[in-house]
Scaffold this motif. Structure first.
Motif, PDB file in Angstrom:
ATOM      1  N   GLY A  52       0.780  -1.233   0.000  1.00  0.00           N
ATOM      2  CA  GLY A  52       0.000   0.000   0.000  1.00  0.00           C
ATOM      3  C   GLY A  52       0.812   1.284   0.000  1.00  0.00           C
ATOM      4  O   GLY A  52       0.279   2.367  -0.186  1.00  0.00           O
ATOM      5  N   GLY A  69       2.941   2.155  -2.187  1.00  0.00           N
ATOM      6  CA  GLY A  69       3.210   2.631  -3.543  1.00  0.00           C
ATOM      7  C   GLY A  69       4.411   1.948  -4.161  1.00  0.00           C
ATOM      8  O   GLY A  69       5.056   2.488  -5.062  1.00  0.00           O
ATOM      9  N   LYS A  70       4.695   0.750  -3.698  1.00  0.00           N
ATOM     10  CA  LYS A  70       5.874  -0.003  -4.159  1.00  0.00           C
ATOM     11  C   LYS A  70       5.759  -0.338  -5.655  1.00  0.00           C
ATOM     12  O   LYS A  70       6.672  -0.045  -6.428  1.00  0.00           O
ATOM     13  N   THR A  71       4.636  -0.943  -6.038  1.00  0.00           N
ATOM     14  CA  THR A  71       4.456  -1.333  -7.441  1.00  0.00           C
ATOM     15  C   THR A  71       4.475  -0.106  -8.358  1.00  0.00           C
ATOM     16  O   THR A  71       5.123  -0.110  -9.401  1.00  0.00           O
ATOM     17  N   THR A  72       3.769   0.922  -7.931  1.00  0.00           N
ATOM     18  CA  THR A  72       3.716   2.160  -8.719  1.00  0.00           C
ATOM     19  C   THR A  72       5.118   2.748  -8.887  1.00  0.00           C
ATOM     20  O   THR A  72       5.489   3.174  -9.982  1.00  0.00           O
ATOM     21  N   LYS A  93       3.831   9.723  -2.360  1.00  0.00           N
ATOM     22  CA  LYS A  93       2.603  10.461  -2.005  1.00  0.00           C
ATOM     23  C   LYS A  93       2.876  11.829  -1.376  1.00  0.00           C
ATOM     24  O   LYS A  93       2.109  12.308  -0.558  1.00  0.00           O
ATOM     25  N   ASP A 113       2.722  14.463  -2.916  1.00  0.00           N
ATOM     26  CA  ASP A 113       1.795  15.408  -3.546  1.00  0.00           C
ATOM     27  C   ASP A 113       0.545  15.578  -2.704  1.00  0.00           C
ATOM     28  O   ASP A 113      -0.085  16.613  -2.719  1.00  0.00           O
ATOM     29  N   GLY A 172       7.862  10.350  -4.848  1.00  0.00           N
ATOM     30  CA  GLY A 172       6.658  10.156  -5.647  1.00  0.00           C
ATOM     31  C   GLY A 172       5.731  11.340  -5.426  1.00  0.00           C
ATOM     32  O   GLY A 172       5.447  11.707  -4.292  1.00  0.00           O
ATOM     33  N   GLY A 183       2.656  11.774  -7.332  1.00  0.00           N
ATOM     34  CA  GLY A 183       1.399  11.559  -8.043  1.00  0.00           C
ATOM     35  C   GLY A 183       1.273  10.125  -8.506  1.00  0.00           C
ATOM     36  O   GLY A 183       2.172   9.315  -8.284  1.00  0.00           O
ATOM     37  N   GLU A 184       0.137   9.812  -9.129  1.00  0.00           N
ATOM     38  CA  GLU A 184      -0.135   8.426  -9.516  1.00  0.00           C
ATOM     39  C   GLU A 184       0.320   8.093 -10.926  1.00  0.00           C
ATOM     40  O   GLU A 184       0.340   6.931 -11.318  1.00  0.00           O
TER      41      GLU A 184
HETATM   42  P1  GDP Z   1       1.891  -1.245  -3.187  1.00  0.00           P
HETATM   43  O1  GDP Z   1       0.846  -2.063  -2.497  1.00  0.00           O
HETATM   44  O2  GDP Z   1       2.919  -0.755  -2.221  1.00  0.00           O
HETATM   45  O3  GDP Z   1       2.480  -1.890  -4.372  1.00  0.00           O
HETATM   46  O4  GDP Z   1       1.150   0.091  -3.644  1.00  0.00           O
HETATM   47  P2  GDP Z   1       0.649   0.554  -5.074  1.00  0.00           P
HETATM   48  O5  GDP Z   1       1.784   0.826  -5.960  1.00  0.00           O
HETATM   49  O6  GDP Z   1      -0.400  -0.369  -5.546  1.00  0.00           O
HETATM   50  O7  GDP Z   1       0.011   1.967  -4.682  1.00  0.00           O
HETATM   51  C1  GDP Z   1      -1.051   2.106  -3.760  1.00  0.00           C
HETATM   52  C2  GDP Z   1      -1.865   3.333  -4.152  1.00  0.00           C
HETATM   53  O8  GDP Z   1      -1.085   4.513  -3.963  1.00  0.00           O
HETATM   54  C3  GDP Z   1      -2.296   3.343  -5.608  1.00  0.00           C
HETATM   55  O9  GDP Z   1      -3.600   3.845  -5.686  1.00  0.00           O
HETATM   56  C4  GDP Z   1      -1.306   4.316  -6.267  1.00  0.00           C
HETATM   57  O10 GDP Z   1      -1.842   4.954  -7.395  1.00  0.00           O
HETATM   58  C5  GDP Z   1      -1.066   5.302  -5.135  1.00  0.00           C
HETATM   59  N1  GDP Z   1       0.224   5.992  -5.239  1.00  0.00           N
HETATM   60  C6  GDP Z   1       1.467   5.454  -5.359  1.00  0.00           C
HETATM   61  N2  GDP Z   1       2.415   6.419  -5.384  1.00  0.00           N
HETATM   62  C7  GDP Z   1       1.772   7.605  -5.283  1.00  0.00           C
HETATM   63  C8  GDP Z   1       2.196   8.992  -5.234  1.00  0.00           C
HETATM   64  O11 GDP Z   1       3.383   9.341  -5.287  1.00  0.00           O
HETATM   65  N3  GDP Z   1       1.200   9.926  -5.117  1.00  0.00           N
HETATM   66  C9  GDP Z   1      -0.112   9.576  -5.035  1.00  0.00           C
HETATM   67  N4  GDP Z   1      -0.998  10.563  -4.917  1.00  0.00           N
HETATM   68  N5  GDP Z   1      -0.533   8.310  -5.062  1.00  0.00           N
HETATM   69  C10 GDP Z   1       0.379   7.327  -5.187  1.00  0.00           C
END
Ligand code: GDP
Length: 301
Positions: free
Chosen positions: A110, A112-115, A254, A256, A279, A281-282
């Motif tokens: 959660g 934002g690892k994958t993103t 996150k 932003d 990071g 944004g999305e």
């Molecule tokens: P993981 O479970 O750690 O792999 O997390 P995800 O990559 O799936 O990200 C979780 C949520 O955070 C998703 O809805 C992403 O779009 C959001 N997200 C990731 N990085 C950022 C960021 O830098 N800014 C914002 N606003 N959202 C982010």
């Protein structure tokens, strides 16, 4: 800097209000400053350190005014971000003698690892590098699927064996594919289940070992991803992961969506690990290399 607007607007507007019209830095100004830094998630230890250093300077230079405090604060924050000094000029270049450059990415679900991995792949590709991704976070179907989706979006191959498969085996094949295809960078996602600390440590060690079968000094970077909007949780996660493995760089996401960018300052100070990426944004393009000067300037704009 658009991405950090929320962070900078908030810290700065409070700071300027605290010192506005004050001809002298007194106890009251320092109390307000302390509260602002705590509220911005700088963390208690780092805040106390800043306040103490400023108190010392106030005691020395009896008539410190608001403008001088502004200058001192910039100096102090830059000092706390000392670990990030090397990041001032770097870009998405990779060391020529490490090919493929292997990045192991850690962090809890959660954050934002994958993103972040998807965004990184995009940036490396833009910089003309070839990228291989490894979906070794095999405990969540969503993590594997999402990484595959990011691979398609960015246009880079993703090595995956599906859900519930052996993460080390995925890491093995990802690095192998990177070597065989002469890729520039291999980025391997891992599972981050903090509730089983020993398991986490064992699993990360196992992944590192299989990488080293191909490349003795891999992984070249262990990147911990932290959610910058979670304050104390980010500090706790940094503590747990640095205990479990040799984290060498941080990505703070996150920023932003939060007025609490102070977490960048506190984490960098407490753990002495450079913040390499932020990071904001999305979208695929919403990843920046952390730049100490730009960050400090954005807080005081
Ligand atoms: P993981 O479970 O750690 O792999 O997390 P995800 O990559 O799936 O990200 C979780 C949520 O955070 C998703 O809805 C992403 O779009 C959001 N997200 C990731 N990085 C950022 C960021 O830098 N800014 C914002 N606003 N959202 C982010």
């Amino acid at each position: 800097d658009q991405g950090l607007q929320k962070t900078s607007e908030n810290i700065f507007s409070k700071l300027s209000k605290a010192v506005m019209g004050k001809s002298k830095v007194d106890e009251e100004v320092l109390d307000e400053l302390e509260e602002i830094l705590i509220t911005a998630d700088v963390g208690v230890d780092t805040t106390i350190k800043v306040i103490r250093r400023i108190e010392e300077r106030v005691a020395r230079d009896k008539y410190l005014n608001a403008a001088e405090l502004d200058v001192i604060l910039r100096e102090e924050i830059a000092f706390l971000l000392e670990e990030n000094r090397s990041s001032d000029t770097s870009d998405f270049d990779l060391p020529a003698d490490k090919k493929p450059y292997v990045i192991m990415v850690v962090g809890v679900n959660g954050v934002g690892k994958t993103t972040t991995i998807g965004k990184l792949a995009h940036q490396f590709k833009l910089a003309g590098k070839s990228v291989v991704l490894g979906a070794a976070d095999t405990f969540r179907a969503a993590a594997v699927d999402q990484l595959i989706l990011w691979g398609q979006r960015v246009g880079v191959p993703v090595v995956s064996h599906g859900m519930n498969t052996d993460p080390a085996s995925v890491a093995f094949d990802a690095v192998k594919q990177g070597v065989d295809s002469k890729a520039d960078v291999v980025i391997v996602d891992t599972a981050g289940r903090l509730h089983t600390k020993v398991n986490l440590m064992n699993e990360l060690t196992k992944i590192k070992k299989v990488m080293q079968k191909f490349i003795p000094d891999a992984p070249h970077e262990i990147l911990l991803v932290l959610d910058g909007s979670t304050g104390q949780n980010a500090f706790i996660q940094a503590k747990e992961f640095t205990r479990a493995t040799e984290v060498s760089a941080l990505a703070i996401t996150k920023l932003d969506g939060t007025a609490k960018g102070g977490v960048v300052i506190g984490i960098s100070d407490q753990f002495k690990i450079p913040v390499k990426y932020i990071g904001v944004g999305e979208k695929m393009t919403d990843l920046q290399l952390f730049n100490r000067k730009e960050f400090v300037d954005s807080l005081f704009k």
